[in-house]
Design an enzyme around this catalytic site. Structure first.
Site, PDB file in Angstrom:
ATOM      1  CB  VAL A 123       1.880   1.982  -3.356  1.00 13.32           C
ATOM      2  CG1 VAL A 123       1.503   0.898  -2.369  1.00 13.32           C
ATOM      3  CG2 VAL A 123       1.216   1.760  -4.694  1.00 13.32           C
TER       4      VAL A 123
ATOM      5  CB  CYS B  31      -1.098   4.604   6.799  1.00  9.35           C
ATOM      6  SG  CYS B  31      -2.546   4.891   5.769  1.00  9.35           S
ATOM      7  CG  HIS B  32      -1.328   1.013   1.450  1.00 11.00           C
ATOM      8  ND1 HIS B  32      -1.015   0.925   0.111  1.00 11.00           N
ATOM      9  CD2 HIS B  32      -1.872  -0.172   1.773  1.00 11.00           C
ATOM     10  CE1 HIS B  32      -1.379  -0.256  -0.355  1.00 11.00           C
ATOM     11  NE2 HIS B  32      -1.902  -0.937   0.636  1.00 11.00           N
ATOM     12  CG  PHE B  33       2.754  -0.936   2.366  1.00 14.03           C
ATOM     13  CD1 PHE B  33       2.046  -1.751   3.243  1.00 14.03           C
ATOM     14  CD2 PHE B  33       2.494  -1.031   1.008  1.00 14.03           C
ATOM     15  CE1 PHE B  33       1.128  -2.671   2.764  1.00 14.03           C
ATOM     16  CE2 PHE B  33       1.563  -1.945   0.526  1.00 14.03           C
ATOM     17  CZ  PHE B  33       0.872  -2.763   1.411  1.00 14.03           C
TER      18      PHE B  33
END
Length: 176
Positions: free
Chosen positions: A76, A69-71
């Site tokens: 990362v 989810c990041h990103f």
């Protein structure tokens, strides 16, 4: 309780359920917010200031929740998760030395990021060096911390502060 110099993942999970240091004592978060898989070294001596140290590790896997989810398309590990891991370790140490209460991060002086943690990396290492520990009515640890990935130091945090509170609501009331 006999103090150990290292802890495996199952032992860390006991802390998350309040069964490692006993009722009313500091707890680690449960997975997925528990940000390390093992503590490899704990000591009341040693570290950069010779006042105690903790070293812990997180095994990386591209399927870890934060990479999804990041990103999307540019995965990362959020830097705040590495910082939270350092606070988690300061709080764990306070319980390890016999402090009681619920742990709360109280801040830090300075944080610097000079690299990133990516899905292709293998291992994150966290290191805490205590500068001061107060273990009286107030239980508080002040430490510097470092985060490395695959042997390269990429974050530094100075003056990490964690306190133990019998009633964590006291912290909110004192700031309102």
């Amino acid at each position: 309780m006999t103090r150990q110099e290292s802890y495996n993942f199952d032992e860390l999970l006991l802390s998350g359920h309040g069964r490692l240091f006993g009722p009313g004592n500091p707890q680690l978060p449960a997975p997925q917010m528990l940000m390390f898989h093992r503590i490899t070294q704990m000591s009341e001596e040693g570290g950069a200031y010779d006042k105690g140290q903790v070293i812990a590790e997180l095994d990386l896997d591209p399927d870890l929740w934060f990479f999804r989810c990041h990103f999307p398309g540019d995965p990362v590990m959020p830097g705040c998760l590495g910082l939270d891991a350092l606070w988690q370790l300061v709080g764990f140490y306070l319980g390890w030395i016999g402090g009681s209460g619920k742990g709360r991060a109280l801040g830090c002086g300075e944080v610097k990021f000079s690299g990133q943690i990516l899905p292709e990396h293998k291992k994150v290492t966290y290191e805490i060096a205590f500068k001061r520990v107060i273990n009286r009515r107030l239980v508080m640890g002040i430490a510097d911390g470092w985060v490395s990935v695959d042997g390269e130091q990429i974050y530094t945090a100075k003056d990490l502060k964690v306190g133990l509170f019998q009633d964590p609501g006291d912290l909110s009331r004192s700031q309102g």
